[in-house]
Design an enzyme around this catalytic site. Structure first.
Site, short mmCIF file in Angstrom:
data_model
loop_
_atom_site.label_atom_id
_atom_site.label_comp_id
_atom_site.label_asym_id
_atom_site.label_seq_id
_atom_site.Cartn_x
_atom_site.Cartn_y
_atom_site.Cartn_z
N ASP A 1 0.84 -1.19 0.00
CA ASP A 1 0.00 0.00 0.00
C ASP A 1 0.88 1.25 0.00
O ASP A 1 1.88 1.32 0.72
CB ASP A 1 -0.89 -0.02 1.25
N GLU B 1 1.79 -0.38 -5.01
CA GLU B 1 0.83 0.66 -5.35
C GLU B 1 1.68 1.91 -5.57
O GLU B 1 2.22 2.47 -4.61
CB GLU B 1 -0.17 0.88 -4.22
#
Length: 697
Positions: free
Chosen positions: A346, A382
């Site tokens: 993330d 990401e």
């Protein structure tokens, strides 16, 4: 009831955390700036603090000691002594029970109360004040664990990246409403026969789970009677989320992994190492902040405040060797002890930030790239955060793959009929080479997606023009405002057969585009079933029917089509090439590997590409130069992507001794393959037509 008295003795500074060796437990805790460290033991029911043991030994910045006779199942916590000087970056408060960052299991989540704060809530001095209340009553407990598990003949599937189909799913959302799953909403439910059979029928090779490391629900959500559903507020980097353990045993996670592996499914974890759940200077003191705030977090020049490149209030300080070590130890733990097959990071741009901005050679990336364990698993970034210069698509080093949001937006806009999108969709079909074809990176570096947990589901992309997030309690301000969606003239569900068919045709076209493109495809769980979130494109706080997959009303025709497209991709290696296609000659036969055709059968020229009204792209793909011979067993695939109306298409002239077979028509799903005996065919509106070159017997 009298509790046993334990004595602490000489221990070891490694490994960090609470380690059971068969006779007792070794405790080791990092803190560079603490003046003393205590281990707090609790009764068997976890309610009563029975003893505090001071860790008397210190090796550098690691405090440690050994407790003979302590067994797995023992509840414990930590208390750290040191200066409370927020202006200098120090927030020690021994009145606050702290979680061990290396704890392998937690009993639950904190109960929100002002005593969790290191400062006096409501004081005019704000976080510069000091709170003396004991927070133990409101804190979960760490649990000493024996992590041994009988894996038997467990083998990692090790699916080659070019053969990988990722399925992004939520442990609870995927199983909570499934009629044949029990226990639902947990790790064991995910590994039931019903789910394994479904995964294999669909054809996925890897399941990417939204965060399963322990997390909490933010106080502002709790006060709105909402829950942190997605899990992007990590409380402990080694402990599975307690709500997913139906029997409170970490072996449940291991059992899930073993069963998924037996079914040929890899397990990829969505992990959050860019920040923690402790928030900004007004957040709670739960673990890292109380153990050594100045080491664990990146602070601005005024040490009272945090760098906030994550948008959550704080940013982990991976420039500190012991914080980096914690992250690396956590990753290796999930691979070596829990047997997972990869990670999706993330806000991965944050992990590469230094004092000088994003650096693909930052300590985190270098540590990963030299690690003999982590280089053997799948690593997905990401590629953005909310800090300055945070959007870094294509900028990560090998062996990282990257979520490609430009693929998502490009596919949606092309099929919506936006002007001038033909060149972009052509680039997406061929691996987004503009972003990824450099530094020796393969086409599979692009993780292609049309939808993900963050945003509309596929059904909602074709059902809503705008987001409908009022249930989140933020007056519809949250979530993306530009979704490149299209409601076909009616906002939300409808029984109008024409609208329903148009929506289904658009969905099939986008799924086909995903599976026909170079790169690594990722499918959002439920998209293949027509699952809707009622227009909520930011359902992070919706732990209810909004986010849970509706199995009772599943569109099994859409599921069958998706499975057919996955099967087609698996059976045609031309679609799974790692080498970028650039209209280069093949070493095999001297012919080019990529052709772009006009509908009339002539080659595309520059004026065609710049035509804003072009709604059709026709591509002939062959085996790329340098691709191994095994992938050259088929001659070519010709695909037509028609975002306009019904159109005549002239097929490329087949070489002597071969002919085109019309294998898939998304306008007529399930239709049998047709041998094409004429040079011109009609490709229907909003559809993909796929032709395979066959040898004539």
């Amino acid at each position: 009831m009298r509790h046993p008295e334990f004595v602490i003795s000489a221990g070891r500074p490694a490994p960090l955390g609470a380690t059971f060796d068969g006779d007792g437990v070794n405790f080791a805790v990092f803190s560079q700036h603490a003046t003393a460290m205590e281990v707090c033991l609790f009764s068997a029911d976890g309610k009563t603090e029975t003893q505090r043991l001071r860790l008397l030994e210190r090796d550098g910045d690691v405090w440690y000691g050994y407790v003979s006779g302590l067994r797995p199942g023992q509840y414990y916590g930590l208390r750290a002594h040191g200066p409370y000087r927020p202006d200098e970056g120090h927030r020690f408060n021994p009145n606050k029970l702290l979680l061990d960052p290396y704890a392998k299991r937690l009993t639950g989540k904190p109960v929100w109360h002002d005593a969790l704060m290191g400062y006096q809530v409501g004081s005019n001095a704000r976080d510069l004040s000091f709170d003396t209340r004991d927070s133990a009553s409101y804190m979960p407990r760490c649990v000493v664990e024996d992590t041994a598990f009988s894996w038997g003949y467990d083998n990692h599937p090790r699916t080659p990246i070019q053969d990988t189909i990722i399925y992004e799913a939520h442990v609870k959302g995927l199983t909570q409403l499934h009629p044949k799953v029990a226990p639902e909403g947990c790790f064991l439910g995910l590994a039931t026969d019903a789910m394994l059979d479904y995964f294999n029928k669909l054809g996925i090779t890897a399941i990417e789970l939204l965060p399963v490391q322990s997390f909490l629900t933010d106080r502002f959500l709790h006060e709105k009677n909402l829950e942190n559903y997605w899990g992007y507020q990590t409380l402990g980097f080694f402990a599975p989320q307690p709500r997913y353990l139906s029997e409170g045993k970490i072996s449940e996670f291991q059992q899930m992994v073993a069963r998924l592996h037996h079914a040929g499914i890899e397990v990829i974890l969505d992990v959050v190492y860019n920040h923690t759940c402790e928030g900004n200077e007004l957040g709670p003191t739960l673990s890292f902040r109380g153990l050594d705030n100045r080491s664990y977090y990146r602070l601005i020049q005024d040490k009272r405040y945090y760098i906030n490149d994550t948008g959550t209030g704080n940013t982990l300080n991976l420039d500190h060797p012991m914080v980096l070590r914690m992250v690396m130890d956590s990753l290796r733990y999930w691979v070596q002890v829990m047997h997972v097959d990869g990670f999706r990071f993330d806000l991965c741009s944050t992990l590469g930030r230094t004092d000088y901005g994003f650096d693909p050679g930052a300590s985190f990336f270098d540590a990963i790239r030299q690690d003999p364990v982590l280089t053997q698993v799948k690593l997905i970034a990401e590629p953005w955060d909310v800090g300055p210069g945070g959007y870094r698509l294509g900028g990560f080093p090998a062996p990282f793959h990257e979520w490609n949001d430009r693929f998502r937006d490009g596919v949606r806009r092309f099929w919506r009929g936006d002007a001038g999108r033909a060149p972009d969709i052509a680039g997406r079909l061929t691996g987004s080479a503009a972003e990824f074809d450099h530094s020796g990176r393969p086409a599979t570096a692009s993780v292609n997606l049309v939808t993900a947990h963050d945003g509309f589901t596929l059904q909602d992309v074709v059902s809503y023009n705008g987001k409908h997030n009022l249930a989140n309690g933020e007056d519809n301000r949250d979530g993306h405002s530009e979704n490149y969606s299209d409601n076909f003239g009616w906002e939300g569900p409808t029984d109008d057969p024409k609208i329903v068919e148009a929506r289904n045709r658009r969905k099939r076209a986008m799924i086909a585009t995903l599976m026909l493109s170079q790169g690594t495809p990722m499918l959002l769980a439920g998209d293949e079933l027509g699952n809707s979130q009622n227009g909520n494109n930011n359902a992070y706080a919706q732990d209810n029917e909004t986010s849970w997959i509706d199995w009772e009303n599943a569109d099994m025709d859409m599921m069958a089509f998706t499975a057919e497209m996955i099967r087609f991709r698996r059976e045609h290696p031309i679609l799974r090439q790692k080498v970028f296609l650039h209209s280069r000659e093949r070493r095999i036969d001297g012919r080019e590997d990529l052709f772009w055709w006009r509908a009339d059968g002539t080659p595309m020229l520059t004026p065609d590409w710049v035509d804003p009204g072009l709604k059709m792209v026709c591509v002939e793909m062959r085996t790329a130069s340098g691709t191994p011979i095994y992938a050259a067993t088929e001659n070519a695939i010709f695909a037509v992507f028609n975002a306009g109306g019904d159109a005549k298409v002239h097929l490329p002239d087949p070489p002597k001794g071969s002919r085109w077979a019309w294998s898939i028509d998304t306008a007529e799903p399930g239709r049998a393959q047709i041998t094409v005996r004429k040079t011109e065919v009609t490709v229907k509106a909003q559809s993909v037509a796929i032709f395979v070159l066959e040898q004539v017997a």
